[in-house]
Design an enzyme around this catalytic site. Structure first.
Site, mmCIF file in Angstrom:
data_model
loop_
_atom_site.group_PDB
_atom_site.id
_atom_site.type_symbol
_atom_site.label_atom_id
_atom_site.label_comp_id
_atom_site.label_asym_id
_atom_site.label_seq_id
_atom_site.Cartn_x
_atom_site.Cartn_y
_atom_site.Cartn_z
ATOM 1 N N SER A 177 0.855 -1.183 0.000
ATOM 2 C CA SER A 177 0.000 0.000 0.000
ATOM 3 C C SER A 177 0.900 1.246 0.000
ATOM 4 C CB SER A 177 -0.958 -0.026 1.195
ATOM 5 O OG SER A 177 -1.974 0.922 1.048
ATOM 6 N N ASP A 235 -8.706 -4.708 -6.684
ATOM 7 C CA ASP A 235 -8.472 -3.707 -5.636
ATOM 8 C C ASP A 235 -9.319 -2.473 -5.910
ATOM 9 O OD1 ASP A 235 -7.420 -1.920 -3.757
ATOM 10 O OD2 ASP A 235 -5.387 -2.711 -3.971
ATOM 11 N N HIS A 239 -7.548 -5.129 -1.972
ATOM 12 C CA HIS A 239 -6.331 -4.565 -1.381
ATOM 13 C C HIS A 239 -5.727 -5.521 -0.353
ATOM 14 C CE1 HIS A 239 -3.683 -1.178 -1.034
ATOM 15 N NE2 HIS A 239 -3.890 -1.032 0.248
#
Length: 747
Positions: free
Chosen positions: A609, A685, A717
């Site tokens: 991330s 995602d 994600h």
């Protein structure tokens, strides 16, 4: 460069291996199999309103991703399963809205019971399962409240306990529990309008997951409605194993319109609805909504679009008229605040960083009284919201809060008298990272704690901090899943380095048993983004120990921009993402290269991330030889693709601050990456949308820049599932074996 090799406290060593338990080597397959090696780590730990029961979600021993609801009698310690997720529920496929809510709550992929809500009378618990609602009584009986093909989401038991509200088909409904009658409280939901729940950025970035707030006594309910008509539509391709589905998702990317938010107050039957005056500017965020203890005032935290101004509104629920009680301002941004509590005497408890550190204040009769002060912070837990205030005992006028007063690496529970504030009294034991919840009256607390050598434990304590009973001791004894691996468990050392501006940076490190003259590779993990402290005295899970068992040194450091260190430390990333945090990580890498036990040519970096974004920026800016390889998981590559509330808080608006975005993006300099790099991303995602990696892939390919890649079909994600999670780690290991250790990859 000045540094301290170790922290002042002694290292916390693991318990000695148990003689009767044969020791085994850690494997990735075992780490991601059931039962969890961290033991029965609970989620959603809460006390019943009367404090008689502790409830928690516990994973099953045969399925670490399926949770059931358990209850523990706080007097006797007797434990029982309150709701068995395999016996209750239809097994229906979740709606897209519910899947996205779970993704926002970071429980995507979790099965069984993922949330619950105590009835205020303490006699029942509301449990959503498979899109329907159930009311579990304490005698083990379960009442089904809804049975529809649609999913009911964002469900709550009203404050007076008479109603259960929920959102269905984008409208708010309520069930009268006595009669079973269902009423629809809003009518305008449908199309681009949704009522009763929170919009995307509120869930993802503002730590606000609801749009329904019941008043004490159930006389009124406040309802948010939001309209997505002005949002840009992006087509998201969810590429799965059985085909590709496309979703036209309305997504508020930085610099584009947000939803239009309205707030209203209605009676419990949906009548006498009045609109709340949120001001003349429609381009605002509704940060928080709370009721006063007597239900006569609705408090609304209104945040400006640039997030530099936060107004506390006091609203008359009868008319919707609002007035500003006070305002917080900043030259950078004002973090949203959960350290707020209206008291019965009419005063307010409030958390503010106006002094440069987050502290608690009392607001009474228009005057402020500081309750805490100093160069330390009430703890921040969450991406954007401070949640240090744990409870209030108004009978003895005491506050209970989490803070790092004694050590920035520890979250400890403290108490203070808010009428006669003095030095805070610490209630929890040093050497642990603590979290806590209390019953509404502030008479008991549940403390969840862990240390580098102890997985999470939960205990019941009184207001003096005395442990009354274990709720989940999670003892590392012969029966614990981690027992066969204790002999190889290595201690964590802590230390500090100095940043270019003189800031103190805290690191943690785990090493193998160091042999004289031997040089070790470093697995350098990082996050680096705002809102998340990584280096702390808490249980790290078995993966760092796995890397160490394979001969790696495991290392992390918290850079400038991370929380709990004061605004001067945190705000250095303002209009400068990808600058000081990248510099601080490089400072740590150069320090590692100078250590006699480190192989300076084998420092590998890895992040997911924001950490994936950091990998890209670190590789782009690094001189040759600083990093041996980099792993970028689900990285943001173009901040213009990320959402408004998060991105604009730190970088401003791309329309007015284009140079800031150009400097922070990872695209222009991507061809400078000369270090082996592995890119990983879930193809479905919806947070860091795959378009980020697609743009990077195109850029690297068109410039003939080599890289490795692993994509996960149908994954968001959070890569879910025991097999897939193991696959992620094995893919990383094979990449590092080949690119850093130069050994033949293990199939």
């Amino acid at each position: 460069m000045r540094f301290l090799a170790f922290a002042a406290l002694p290292l916390l060593l693991a318990a000695a291996p148990i003689p009767a338990v044969p020791q085994q080597p850690l494997t990735i397959d075992r780490i991601f199999a059931s039962p969890s090696l961290s033991g029965p780590t609970p989620r959603a730990v809460r006390l019943s309103p009367d404090g008689k029961l502790a409830t928690l979600l516990k994973p099953r021993t045969d399925d670490r991703e399926r949770y059931d609801l358990w209850a523990v009698d706080t007097t006797t310690g007797a434990e029982r399963m309150l709701v068995d997720s395999k016996k209750v529920g239809s097994g229906a496929v979740l709606s897209e809205a519910e899947k996205m809510r779970r993704e926002r709550a970071r429980v995507g992929g979790t099965k069984g019971i993922v949330e619950y809500d105590w009835a205020p009378d303490g006699k029942s618990v509301l449990v959503p399962i498979d899109g329907d609602l159930y009311l579990a009584k304490l005698d083990g009986s379960v009442r089904r409240l809804t049975d529809t093909p649609q999913s009911e989401i964002d469900a709550h038991v009203s404050e007076g306990g008479r109603f259960v509200s929920f959102v269905r088909d984008q409208n708010l409904f309520a069930i009268d529990l006595a009669s079973g009658r269902e009423r629809q409280l809003t009518q305008e939901g449908g199309g681009t309008v949704t009522c009763g729940t929170a919009e995307f950025v509120a869930q993802e970035e503002m730590d606000r997951d609801t749009g329904t707030w019941w008043a004490p006594g159930d006389a009124h309910v406040a309802v948010e409605c939001y309209d997505e008509a002005k949002l840009n539509t992006v087509t998201r391709a969810a590429i799965g194993a059985d085909g590709t589905k496309t979703f036209d998702q309305r997504y508020p990317a930085a610099g584009t319109p947000n939803v239009t938010v309205s707030l209203s107050v209605t009676a419990a039957d949906g009548s006498h609805r009045v609109k709340v005056d949120l001001g003349a500017d429609p381009d605002i965020y509704v940060g928080r909504v709370d009721w006063s203890e007597d239900g006569r005032t609705l408090y609304v935290q209104r945040q400006s679009r640039d997030q530099k101004t936060l107004d506390m509104l006091a609203v008359d629920p009868a008319t919707g008229a609002a007035k500003i009680l006070f305002t917080e301002r900043s030259k950078t941004w004002v973090n949203l605040n959960d350290d707020f509590r209206p008291l019965k005497d009419g005063s307010l408890i409030w958390g503010s960083a106006r002094s440069g550190f987050l502290h608690l204040y009392r607001f009474a009769d228009g005057k402020w009284t500081p309750l805490t002060h100093g160069d330390w912070s009430v703890e921040m837990n969450g991406q954007s919201a401070h949640t240090g205030l744990v409870g209030v005992d108004e009978a003895s006028h005491r506050l209970f809060f989490l803070a790092n007063k004694d050590d920035v690496l520890e979250s400890q529970l403290y108490t203070i008298d808010y009428l006669h504030p003095g030095e805070p009294q610490r209630l929890t034991e040093r050497g642990y990272w603590n979290e806590a919840v209390m019953d509404k009256a502030g008479t008991h607390m549940l403390v969840t704690r862990s240390s580098p050598s102890q997985p999470a434990q939960v205990y019941l304590a009184d207001t003096a901090g005395k442990r009354i009973a274990w709720i989940e001791e999670n003892r590392l004894d012969a029966s614990h899943p981690y027992a066969p691996y204790l002999a190889a468990h290595r201690p964590v050392s802590y230390g500090t380095l100095t940043a270019a501006d003189g800031s103190v940076l805290h690191y943690e490190m785990i090493t193998p048993v160091l042999q004289p003259g031997q040089h070790y590779p470093v697995f350098f993990e990082h996050y680096g983004g705002p809102g998340a402290q990584q280096v702390k005295r808490s249980w790290m899970g078995p993966m760092p120990q796995y890397w160490v068992s394979k001969g790696w040194i495991y290392f992390q450091i918290d850079n400038r921009g991370s929380p709990n260190r004061g605004t001067a430390f945190e705000n250095q990333i303002y209009h400068a993402m990808g600058s000081v945090e990248v510099e601080d990580q490089a400072t740590a890498a150069r320090w590692l290269q100078k250590q006699a036990y480190v192989d300076p040519a084998k420092i590998a970096i890895s992040g997911w991330s924001y950490g994936g974004y950091m990998t890209l920026k670190m590789l782009e800016k690094a001189p040759p030889g600083l990093y041996a390889a980099g792993i970028a998981g689900a990285p943001v590559t173009k901040w213009e693709l990320y959402d408004t509330h998060y991105t604009e808080r730190y970088l401003g608006n791309p329309a007015t601050d284009p140079k800031v975005y150009a400097g922070s993006d990872a695209m222009a300099d991507a061809p400078k990456i000369a270090t082996p790099m592995l890119l990983m991303h879930g193809l479905s995602d919806d947070n860091v949308v795959f378009e980020n990696s697609a743009a990077l892939i195109n850029r690297l390919q068109e410039t003939d820049t080599p890289f490795d890649m692993m994509l996960y079909v149908g994954q968001t994600h959070h890569i879910a599932g025991e097999g897939r999670q193991a696959h992620v780690q094995k893919t990383m290991e094979r990449f590092l074996d080949e690119k850093v250790l130069h050994t033949t990859p293990v199939p």
